[in-house]
Design an enzyme around this catalytic site. Structure first.
Site, PDB file in Angstrom:
ATOM      1  N   GLN A 133       0.854  -1.196   0.000  1.00 22.39           N
ATOM      2  CA  GLN A 133       0.000   0.000   0.000  1.00 22.39           C
ATOM      3  C   GLN A 133       0.887   1.241   0.000  1.00 22.39           C
ATOM      4  O   GLN A 133       1.845   1.339   0.765  1.00 22.39           O
ATOM      5  CB  GLN A 133      -0.863  -0.016   1.264  1.00 22.39           C
ATOM      6  CG  GLN A 133      -1.216   1.337   1.848  1.00 22.39           C
ATOM      7  CD  GLN A 133      -2.484   1.909   1.262  1.00 22.39           C
ATOM      8  OE1 GLN A 133      -3.354   1.167   0.831  1.00 22.39           O
ATOM      9  NE2 GLN A 133      -2.591   3.222   1.253  1.00 22.39           N
ATOM     10  N   THR A 134       0.573   2.218  -0.855  1.00 21.18           N
ATOM     11  CA  THR A 134       1.328   3.465  -0.834  1.00 21.18           C
ATOM     12  C   THR A 134       0.473   4.611  -1.371  1.00 21.18           C
ATOM     13  O   THR A 134      -0.410   4.397  -2.194  1.00 21.18           O
ATOM     14  CB  THR A 134       2.625   3.354  -1.662  1.00 21.18           C
ATOM     15  OG1 THR A 134       3.343   4.583  -1.590  1.00 21.18           O
ATOM     16  CG2 THR A 134       2.331   3.027  -3.120  1.00 21.18           C
ATOM     17  N   ARG A 135       0.758   5.818  -0.850  1.00 23.66           N
ATOM     18  CA  ARG A 135       0.143   7.036  -1.365  1.00 23.66           C
ATOM     19  C   ARG A 135       1.225   8.040  -1.750  1.00 23.66           C
ATOM     20  O   ARG A 135       0.945   9.198  -2.016  1.00 23.66           O
ATOM     21  CB  ARG A 135      -0.778   7.678  -0.320  1.00 23.66           C
ATOM     22  CG  ARG A 135      -0.209   7.767   1.059  1.00 23.66           C
ATOM     23  CD  ARG A 135      -1.079   8.580   2.006  1.00 23.66           C
ATOM     24  NE  ARG A 135      -0.495   9.883   2.254  1.00 23.66           N
ATOM     25  CZ  ARG A 135       0.401  10.136   3.195  1.00 23.66           C
ATOM     26  NH1 ARG A 135       0.851   9.164   3.977  1.00 23.66           N
ATOM     27  NH2 ARG A 135       0.878  11.348   3.359  1.00 23.66           N
ATOM     28  N   HIS A 163      10.682   4.815  -4.031  1.00 27.63           N
ATOM     29  CA  HIS A 163      12.108   4.957  -4.306  1.00 27.63           C
ATOM     30  C   HIS A 163      12.799   3.605  -4.107  1.00 27.63           C
ATOM     31  O   HIS A 163      12.134   2.570  -3.954  1.00 27.63           O
ATOM     32  CB  HIS A 163      12.703   6.045  -3.409  1.00 27.63           C
ATOM     33  CG  HIS A 163      12.041   7.377  -3.597  1.00 27.63           C
ATOM     34  ND1 HIS A 163      12.237   8.155  -4.716  1.00 27.63           N
ATOM     35  CD2 HIS A 163      11.138   8.050  -2.821  1.00 27.63           C
ATOM     36  CE1 HIS A 163      11.506   9.265  -4.622  1.00 27.63           C
ATOM     37  NE2 HIS A 163      10.836   9.217  -3.494  1.00 27.63           N
ATOM     38  N   HIS A 194      11.766   1.350  -1.161  1.00 26.03           N
ATOM     39  CA  HIS A 194      10.485   0.663  -1.290  1.00 26.03           C
ATOM     40  C   HIS A 194      10.607  -0.572  -2.180  1.00 26.03           C
ATOM     41  O   HIS A 194       9.990  -1.612  -1.916  1.00 26.03           O
ATOM     42  CB  HIS A 194       9.436   1.620  -1.866  1.00 26.03           C
ATOM     43  CG  HIS A 194       9.255   2.868  -1.064  1.00 26.03           C
ATOM     44  ND1 HIS A 194       9.784   4.075  -1.459  1.00 26.03           N
ATOM     45  CD2 HIS A 194       8.624   3.090   0.119  1.00 26.03           C
ATOM     46  CE1 HIS A 194       9.465   4.989  -0.559  1.00 26.03           C
ATOM     47  NE2 HIS A 194       8.777   4.426   0.401  1.00 26.03           N
ATOM     48  N   GLY A 214       3.688  -1.267   7.441  1.00 25.64           N
ATOM     49  CA  GLY A 214       4.950  -0.688   7.853  1.00 25.64           C
ATOM     50  C   GLY A 214       4.840   0.160   9.101  1.00 25.64           C
ATOM     51  O   GLY A 214       3.807   0.199   9.777  1.00 25.64           O
ATOM     52  N   ARG A 215       5.907   0.856   9.387  1.00 20.76           N
ATOM     53  CA  ARG A 215       5.959   1.750  10.553  1.00 20.76           C
ATOM     54  C   ARG A 215       4.978   2.904  10.359  1.00 20.76           C
ATOM     55  O   ARG A 215       4.942   3.525   9.317  1.00 20.76           O
ATOM     56  CB  ARG A 215       7.384   2.275  10.714  1.00 20.76           C
ATOM     57  CG  ARG A 215       7.620   3.116  11.953  1.00 20.76           C
ATOM     58  CD  ARG A 215       9.051   3.610  11.981  1.00 20.76           C
ATOM     59  NE  ARG A 215       9.329   4.355  13.208  1.00 20.76           N
ATOM     60  CZ  ARG A 215       9.023   5.636  13.379  1.00 20.76           C
ATOM     61  NH1 ARG A 215       8.426   6.298  12.410  1.00 20.76           N
ATOM     62  NH2 ARG A 215       9.313   6.240  14.520  1.00 20.76           N
ATOM     63  N   HIS A 241       1.782   3.037   9.795  1.00 16.49           N
ATOM     64  CA  HIS A 241       0.973   2.810   8.598  1.00 16.49           C
ATOM     65  C   HIS A 241      -0.214   3.776   8.576  1.00 16.49           C
ATOM     66  O   HIS A 241      -0.995   3.848   9.520  1.00 16.49           O
ATOM     67  CB  HIS A 241       0.469   1.367   8.581  1.00 16.49           C
ATOM     68  CG  HIS A 241      -0.283   0.990   7.346  1.00 16.49           C
ATOM     69  ND1 HIS A 241       0.293   0.277   6.313  1.00 16.49           N
ATOM     70  CD2 HIS A 241      -1.553   1.227   6.959  1.00 16.49           C
ATOM     71  CE1 HIS A 241      -0.594   0.072   5.371  1.00 16.49           C
ATOM     72  NE2 HIS A 241      -1.733   0.657   5.735  1.00 16.49           N
ATOM     73  N   MET A 281      13.399   1.065   6.254  1.00 14.29           N
ATOM     74  CA  MET A 281      14.614   0.628   5.578  1.00 14.29           C
ATOM     75  C   MET A 281      15.653   1.747   5.593  1.00 14.29           C
ATOM     76  O   MET A 281      15.312   2.928   5.517  1.00 14.29           O
ATOM     77  CB  MET A 281      14.303   0.230   4.140  1.00 14.29           C
ATOM     78  CG  MET A 281      13.249  -0.863   3.992  1.00 14.29           C
ATOM     79  SD  MET A 281      13.831  -2.487   4.523  1.00 14.29           S
ATOM     80  CE  MET A 281      14.866  -2.948   3.118  1.00 14.29           C
ATOM     81  N   GLU A 310      -9.798  46.865 -14.530  1.00 13.61           N
ATOM     82  CA  GLU A 310     -10.716  47.367 -15.554  1.00 13.61           C
ATOM     83  C   GLU A 310     -10.789  46.428 -16.748  1.00 13.61           C
ATOM     84  O   GLU A 310     -11.855  46.225 -17.339  1.00 13.61           O
ATOM     85  CB  GLU A 310     -10.278  48.763 -16.001  1.00 13.61           C
ATOM     86  CG  GLU A 310     -10.462  49.834 -14.921  1.00 13.61           C
ATOM     87  CD  GLU A 310     -10.108  51.218 -15.434  1.00 13.61           C
ATOM     88  OE1 GLU A 310      -9.760  51.347 -16.635  1.00 13.61           O
ATOM     89  OE2 GLU A 310     -10.173  52.172 -14.643  1.00 13.61           O
ATOM     90  N   VAL A 344     -10.315  43.110 -16.735  1.00 12.13           N
ATOM     91  CA  VAL A 344     -11.085  41.929 -16.347  1.00 12.13           C
ATOM     92  C   VAL A 344     -12.571  42.254 -16.298  1.00 12.13           C
ATOM     93  O   VAL A 344     -13.419  41.464 -16.724  1.00 12.13           O
ATOM     94  CB  VAL A 344     -10.594  41.390 -14.989  1.00 12.13           C
ATOM     95  CG1 VAL A 344     -11.508  40.273 -14.497  1.00 12.13           C
ATOM     96  CG2 VAL A 344      -9.171  40.878 -15.107  1.00 12.13           C
ATOM     97  N   ALA A 400     -10.026  44.901  -5.113  1.00 11.99           N
ATOM     98  CA  ALA A 400     -10.183  43.817  -4.126  1.00 11.99           C
ATOM     99  C   ALA A 400     -10.316  44.370  -2.719  1.00 11.99           C
ATOM    100  O   ALA A 400      -9.443  44.156  -1.865  1.00 11.99           O
ATOM    101  CB  ALA A 400      -9.015  42.843  -4.217  1.00 11.99           C
TER     102      ALA A 400
END
Length: 576
Positions: A198-200, A204, A207, A292-293, A295, A334, A435, A437, A479
């Site tokens: 599992q990874t988000r 590298h 992994h 993993g650590r 998680h 690791m 002006e 815009v 603004a």
């Protein structure tokens, strides 16, 4: 389909009978609609394709409370995460949501009907209790708790769903497997033991070494199963990550690993999330799951402490190992040993051995500054992909948002800054004067506070898109309202870059702006010929958080430009 030895019972709700599907589709025309949020869409997809087996819909009140209290459904099935469909009170009344009612659930991207939900009950969300029991504490520093309080509506709709179609994707279609499809693939290639990773985040060399080690220890193949739904705010976008995973796959021994994408909306729930992930992977036919650590940990709480202990997730998954039917593979962090040019788990490294590591913070710094990334840490193809998506600061787009009174000199400053940036080169430069815009994008708007706010948000949208494309954007509207400026900043930073928005307040006093007004606009406003004019009969809320404040009655335009250039240069966006 039949379940292989390494899979559990799979409840795939996707309709394959064309007459039934046509009947459901026809029924949607007469039913009220709920346009799903991004998270609801991710949840619904995994409900209907079996990824969330044994769920057949969104939790009713009894199951919701049971999951909070016991991590189980009322039928006793292990399920640690509340999967709920939230609506507002007004929405529930307008749609006449009550027990027995039927509602179409639609994809927010293309209005495609995904499923019909038969309502079992409508009940209040217990946000504080949910935060405390599921995530450990009611602390907004946790992204899921912040989402719960800020985005989730006050009512939950329980009920079973009937699937009509799957969400449509146009990206990485060949990598999007349902549980049934992935199980069939494992059967086809004769994979009886599969360990999932599992990874988000980008992967590298560490992994790769971790997953190869797990494969060899368990004599199993490897499934790289990254999340491509909602993850933690600020994470690397999934397009970049998938390109990284694809570039990494040839680094595995031939036939060892396979890549598939998981459309999961993560909650970053630590131990409960790890247990949830294990159940999901079992549904996809996996036999082993790496935990993993820390998680799925979200980082630090509001007091600066970790939300979860480093091995809490491994402990909880181990507690239910017999019931889960999937074997957990625990792994330590690791670390690289330069003497032997290899990675080892930190708990297996002898004391005194030289090790090397690069933290996520350090990696982001090197990407931002263009500093080298050593090949012992990552592969050349991975680094190349990351640099393409995250170029150094000096190559990124940015927005300079200049606010001030009419005739304060802000337009002159903006034009001069455009010239100076064009002189430097390296980026396209876009100028969005108030002006201009107004005439080109907002000609139908008036000058009420609501219309002024709409105008600023249109400017922000254009600026964000240009910034994302690498341009230097100079926006110079009046603004006058702090809320509009704040939202504009959020819009640009969300799309164009977290730190690439600079608010410049041209603080030239009203008296000076009025005295030097050659067109006589202020005089007309004083005479009542112009209504709602900023500084006369409409307020100007001076910024208190500007990155730069310039009084152009006390300095020249050239000096103001130089000060702005120095601000951009100090942030690494320009080289002077």
């Amino acid at each position: 389909m039949a379940n292989p030895p390494h899979g559990g019972v799979l409840k795939d709700l996707v309709v394959r009978d064309t007459p039934i599907q046509a009947q459901l589709l026809a029924e949607t025309k007469s039913l009220p609609d709920i346009i799903l949020t991004e998270r609801q869409l991710c949840d619904l997809e995994l409900i209907i394709n079996g990824g969330f087996s044994p769920l057949e819909g969104f939790l009713n009140q009894a199951d919701y409370q049971s999951v909070l209290d016991n991590m189980r459904l009322t039928n006793g099935a292990l399920w640690p995460m509340p999967i709920t469909l939230d609506v507002s009170k007004d929405q529930a009344e307008a749609l006449k949501i009550q027990a027995g009612a039927r509602v179409t659930l639609r994809d927010p991207r293309d209005d495609n009907p995904i499923a019909i939900l038969t309502v079992s009950d409508l009940y209040p969300a217990k946000k504080q209790e949910e935060a405390a029991k599921v995530f450990g504490k009611d602390d907004r520093a946790h992204p899921a708790v912040a989402y719960l309080h800020d985005n989730v509506k006050e009512l939950y709709v329980g009920g079973a769903v009937q699937a009509i179609s799957r969400p449509r994707y146009y990206d990485y279609v060949e990598l999007r497997y349902t549980p049934a499809e992935l199980r069939l693939h494992f059967q086809k290639v004769a994979w009886r033991k599969v360990v999932a990773f599992q990874t988000r985040n980008p992967m590298h060399r560490a992994h790769r070494e971790l997953t190869v080690r797990a494969s060899r220890q368990r004599q199993a193949n490897v499934l790289i199963h990254p999340v491509v739904g909602m993850t933690k705010p600020g994470d690397v976008d999934h397009y970049t990550r998938v390109r990284v995973y694809q570039s990494l796959m040839p680094r595995y021994p031939k036939g060892m690993a396979h890549l598939a994408l998981l459309p999961l909306a993560m909650r970053m729930g630590g131990p409960r999330e790890a247990l949830w992930h294990a159940i999901i992977r079992k549904n996809f036919g996996v036999t082993h799951f790496i935990v993993g650590r820390d998680h799925a940990g979200p980082g630090k709480d509001s007091s600066g402490k970790d939300f979860y202990g480093p091995y809490d997730a491994q402990t909880l998954v181990t507690q239910f190992k017999d019931e889960l039917g999937i074997e957990m593979v625990p792994f330590q962090q690791m670390t690289y040993l330069p003497a032997s040019d290899e990675y080892q788990p930190v708990d297996e490294v002898a004391a005194g051995t030289q090790t090397l590591d690069i933290s996520g913070t350090e990696l982001r710094r090197r990407l931002r500054n263009g500093a080298p990334i050593p090949d012992w840490f990552s592969y050349e193809s991975v680094v190349k992909t990351l640099r393409e998506s995250y170029p150094p600061k000096a190559q990124q787009g940015f927005t300079v948002f200049i606010t001030g009174l009419y005739n304060s000199g802000k337009d002159d400053l903006a034009r001069a800054l455009q010239v100076k940036l064009n002189e430097q080169g390296g980026r396209s430069v876009s100028l969005l004067l108030g002006e201009t815009v107004r005439s080109e994008l907002s000609s139908e708007l008036g000058f009420s506070q609501e219309d002024r706010h709409k105008n600023i948000q249109r400017i922000a949208f254009v600026a964000a898109e240009l910034t994302r494309a690498g341009a230097a954007v100079i926006a110079a509207p009046i603004a006058p309202f702090e809320a509009s400026r704040k939202l504009a900043k959020e819009t640009v930073q969300k799309t164009g870059g977290a730190g690439n928005f600079f608010l410049v307040h041209v603080s030239t006093p009203l008296q000076v702006a009025e005295q030097t007004d050659r067109k006589g606009i202020y005089a007309k406003a004083r005479a009542g010929q112009i209504k709602g004019f900023t500084g006369v009969d409409d307020p100007y809320e001076e910024p208190t958080n500007a990155d730069l404040t310039l009084d152009l009655s006390q300095m020249t335009i050239a000096e103001g430009v130089h000060a702005t250039i120095l601000t951009l240069e100090s942030d690494g966006l320009l080289q002077v």
